[in-house]
Design a protein around this motif. Structure first.
Motif, short mmCIF file in Angstrom:
data_model
loop_
_atom_site.label_atom_id
_atom_site.label_comp_id
_atom_site.label_asym_id
_atom_site.label_seq_id
_atom_site.Cartn_x
_atom_site.Cartn_y
_atom_site.Cartn_z
N ASN A 183 0.95 -1.07 -0.26
CA ASN A 183 -0.33 -0.10 0.19
C ASN A 183 0.88 1.45 0.02
O ASN A 183 1.54 1.74 0.71
N PHE A 184 0.67 1.90 -0.86
CA PHE A 184 1.57 3.40 -0.99
C PHE A 184 0.79 4.67 -0.07
O PHE A 184 1.12 5.91 -0.44
N GLY A 185 0.07 4.85 0.70
CA GLY A 185 -0.32 5.25 1.49
C GLY A 185 -2.13 5.93 1.13
O GLY A 185 -2.70 6.81 1.32
N GLY A 186 -2.63 5.56 0.61
CA GLY A 186 -4.78 5.97 0.71
C GLY A 186 -5.22 4.48 1.63
O GLY A 186 -4.70 4.17 2.57
N PRO A 187 -6.68 4.86 1.88
CA PRO A 187 -6.82 4.63 2.45
C PRO A 187 -6.99 3.32 3.02
O PRO A 187 -7.20 2.82 2.27
N ARG A 188 -6.98 2.54 4.51
CA ARG A 188 -6.55 0.81 4.26
C ARG A 188 -7.09 0.90 6.26
O ARG A 188 -6.64 1.15 6.93
N LYS A 189 -7.27 -0.89 6.01
CA LYS A 189 -7.30 -1.47 7.38
C LYS A 189 -7.00 -1.50 8.11
O LYS A 189 -5.83 -1.67 7.77
N ARG A 190 -6.65 -1.23 9.21
CA ARG A 190 -5.73 -1.14 10.19
C ARG A 190 -5.33 -2.97 10.65
O ARG A 190 -6.76 -3.89 11.15
N MET A 191 -4.69 -3.13 10.42
CA MET A 191 -4.88 -4.97 10.60
C MET A 191 -3.42 -5.11 11.59
O MET A 191 -2.35 -4.76 12.07
N SER A 192 -3.74 -6.12 12.35
CA SER A 192 -3.33 -6.42 13.76
C SER A 192 -1.62 -7.05 13.10
O SER A 192 -2.06 -7.59 12.32
N PRO A 193 -0.98 -6.50 13.73
CA PRO A 193 -0.38 -5.96 15.07
C PRO A 193 -0.07 -4.40 14.70
O PRO A 193 0.30 -3.30 15.51
N GLU A 194 -0.73 -3.89 14.36
CA GLU A 194 -0.60 -2.82 13.37
C GLU A 194 -1.46 -1.57 14.61
O GLU A 194 -2.29 -1.58 14.83
N SER A 195 -0.34 -0.54 14.58
CA SER A 195 -0.54 0.50 15.95
C SER A 195 -1.46 1.52 15.40
O SER A 195 -1.77 1.96 14.10
N PHE A 196 -2.80 1.88 16.06
CA PHE A 196 -4.10 2.40 15.85
C PHE A 196 -2.89 4.25 15.48
O PHE A 196 -3.29 5.15 14.87
N TYR A 197 -1.43 4.27 15.60
CA TYR A 197 -0.51 5.70 15.46
C TYR A 197 -0.54 5.60 14.68
O TYR A 197 0.51 6.62 13.93
N THR A 198 -0.04 4.48 13.95
CA THR A 198 0.64 4.06 12.46
C THR A 198 -0.69 4.19 11.60
O THR A 198 -1.15 4.07 10.74
N ASN A 199 -2.26 3.62 11.77
CA ASN A 199 -3.19 3.83 10.83
C ASN A 199 -3.97 4.34 12.31
O ASN A 199 -4.94 3.11 12.20
N SER A 200 -4.42 6.06 11.60
CA SER A 200 -6.19 5.91 12.32
C SER A 200 -7.42 5.63 11.92
O SER A 200 -7.87 6.61 12.28
#
Length: 521
Positions: free
Chosen positions: A451-468
């Motif tokens: 992914n190059f920066g568009g909206p995307r679903k947050r996937m565990s263990p990805e942090s909320f601060y990485t993708n809100s």
């Protein structure tokens, strides 16, 4: 033997059934193809960063397709103002440990914790980091007045715990010290912490890093974190000025990308990737690991094969060249001291000679004086935030990279290049073993799936601060009512609530803050 003529009605019926069966299959195939086409179209239409057939460098210099989304962290439901000082449950002190970005996350959590407990937040303390040896604190990095003003609808903030007058005597409130559990749930704050706060009048949470669970089933609480992170936490004017000056000079010659090159002693020791270094260098890394990390047997070949090793500078250059970036590309390097010296940097510089850092762009004494310690990391952070493309080379436990990924997403879906180290590892291993044919194509195939920066679903263990996303984003015409943008006059609405319900308390709080002497700041 029966003659066919005796069975014509049955034969006709059979042919009809056969035609119906074939037609059903045809319809089913058509339906599958249509759904597949719709899904494919939707995937490429909602975000330029979805799966694609080729990488077009000229598109990467532009922001990703937002798909109708825009950043918004304003409240979307009833959001009462913070309690007046007389109605507060007490004071919350925290000590934020770690580096700049770990502290930044802790500050966001501290504001949320104060809101949860209906407490008054004391300006967070920043640990004098053992690596940076920086004691400048909150005042040396962030704009304090902006921080307090921006969060006036959310929490009451004071710069220190005030003294109280009791029985004609001035008395200091002593905060009760607590060590919160890691990733503590909300109910720990509303029970254990709140009980001690009411008992003592103030609590002191230390250390305070990752001490509040990131995944909270309350979108308004998550949006408060975004308000703190992306609006309230603004660096001091001199840091912003220096950062903008560097960006202006880099962009005066066109687009530029920033790379967080995490090829540093601490990260290499943490990852256990030692075999590419000399025996002397390996001894240094082993010593650092023994002193700073828990004992663990790490096999280099196994770690490398699953992408657990930081990319070398040469590997970074090879990825970019395979994607189509040429040697005229201007690159800003945000990195600490490169471990292993020039022999590791030379291959990257050969591929991309236009490499810069904050010291090479701004060769002035003021920059040197103001980019020591945390301030230097803050300048790198801002330049990376404002760059056209950002590439983290190791976004595992890197708070710098992870926070920037989230900030760039919020800052208008700015392009990021996130190498899939696990997918790329066997390709690099084959190249090292002499199998260079088809290398560029193999790299492109892996990178096409990222992914190059568009909206995307947050996937565990990805942090909320990485993708809100989606909590801190909205749409003007959403399919889901929960994604609808707040009204344009939301600030006026919050202001009227604050004025009507807490004017006296806010004024007394402002008066208290203004009495703090400059020496205490």
């Amino acid at each position: 033997m029966r003659r066919q003529g005796h069975h014509r009605p049955h034969a006709k019926q059979g042919r009809v059934k056969g035609m119906v069966g074939k037609l059903s299959i045809a319809v089913l195939v058509l339906l599958i193809c249509t759904v597949s086409l719709m899904f494919s179209s939707s995937s490429s239409g909602t975000s330029r960063s979805g799966y694609r057939s080729e990488i077009k460098v000229e598109e990467l210099w532009r922001r990703a397709d937002a798909g109708g989304w825009r950043p918004s962290s304003a409240p979307r439901s009833d959001w009462p103002p913070p309690p007046a000082p007389s109605e507060s449950n007490g004071f919350l002190r925290v000590r934020c440990n770690g580096g700049l970005n770990q502290q930044r996350t802790a500050i966001c959590n501290a504001v949320l914790a104060a809101r949860i407990m209906n407490a008054t937040l004391v300006l967070p303390e920043l640990d004098a980091n053992s690596f940076w040896h920086d004691e400048s604190g909150f005042y040396g990095i962030y704009d304090v007045e902006h921080f307090i003003q921006t969060l006036r609808f959310d929490v009451q903030i004071v710069e220190r715990i005030p003294e109280i007058r009791k029985n004609g005597k001035i008395k200091k409130i002593k905060a009760f010290q607590l060590r919160p559990p890691r990733d503590a749930p909300i109910n720990w704050y509303t029970t254990v912490a709140l009980e001690k706060m009411k008992e003592h009048g103030a609590i002191y949470l230390t250390p305070f890093s990752h001490r509040l669970a990131e995944e909270i089933d309350n979108s308004e609480y998550q949006r408060l974190r975004c308000r703190v992170n992306y609006h309230a936490l603004r660096f001091k004017p001199h840091i912003m000025k220096l950062s903008q000056s560097i960006v202006d000079k880099l962009r005066s010659q066109g687009h530029f990308m920033s790379i967080h090159l995490r090829f540093e002693m601490d990260m290499l020791a943490f990852a256990g990737c030692l075999d590419i270094f000399t025996p002397h260098e390996q001894a240094i890394l082993k010593k650092y690991r023994k002193e700073n990390f828990a004992p663990k047997v790490l096999n280099y070949d196994e770690r490398r094969a699953i992408g657990k090793c930081p990319l070398t500078p040469e590997e970074v250059g090879l990825i970019l060249r395979a994607m189509g970036f040429d040697n005229s590309t201007r690159i800003f390097l945000a990195a600490g001291e490169l471990f292993g010296g020039n022999r590791f940097m030379k291959p990257l510089r050969t591929l991309f000679p236009h490499l810069e850092n904050h010291s090479s762009v701004e060769r002035i004494d003021e920059l040197v004086e103001n980019t020591r310690g945390l301030a230097g990391s803050a300048v790198d952070y801002m330049v990376c935030l404002l760059s056209d493309i950002f590439m983290p080379t190791y976004d595992g436990p890197s708070n710098f990279a992870n926070n920037l990924l989230g900030h760039r997403l919020y800052y208008g879906f700015r392009t990021t290049i996130r190498p899939d180290r696990k997918g790329l590892a066997p390709i690099f291993i084959d190249r090292e073993n002499g199998q260079k044919a088809g290398f560029d194509e193999a790299v492109r195939r892996v990178m096409l799936k990222t992914n190059f920066g568009g909206p995307r679903k947050r996937m565990s263990p990805e942090s909320f601060y990485t993708n809100s996303w989606p909590e801190c984003f909205c749409q003007s015409s959403p399919q889901n009512p929960a994604d609808k943008c707040p009204p344009d006059d939301v600030v006026q609405i919050l202001s009227s609530h604050l004025e009507s319900e807490a004017t006296d308390g806010f004024q007394s709080l402002t008066s208290l803050n203004s009495t703090i002497s400059g020496a205490e700041r």
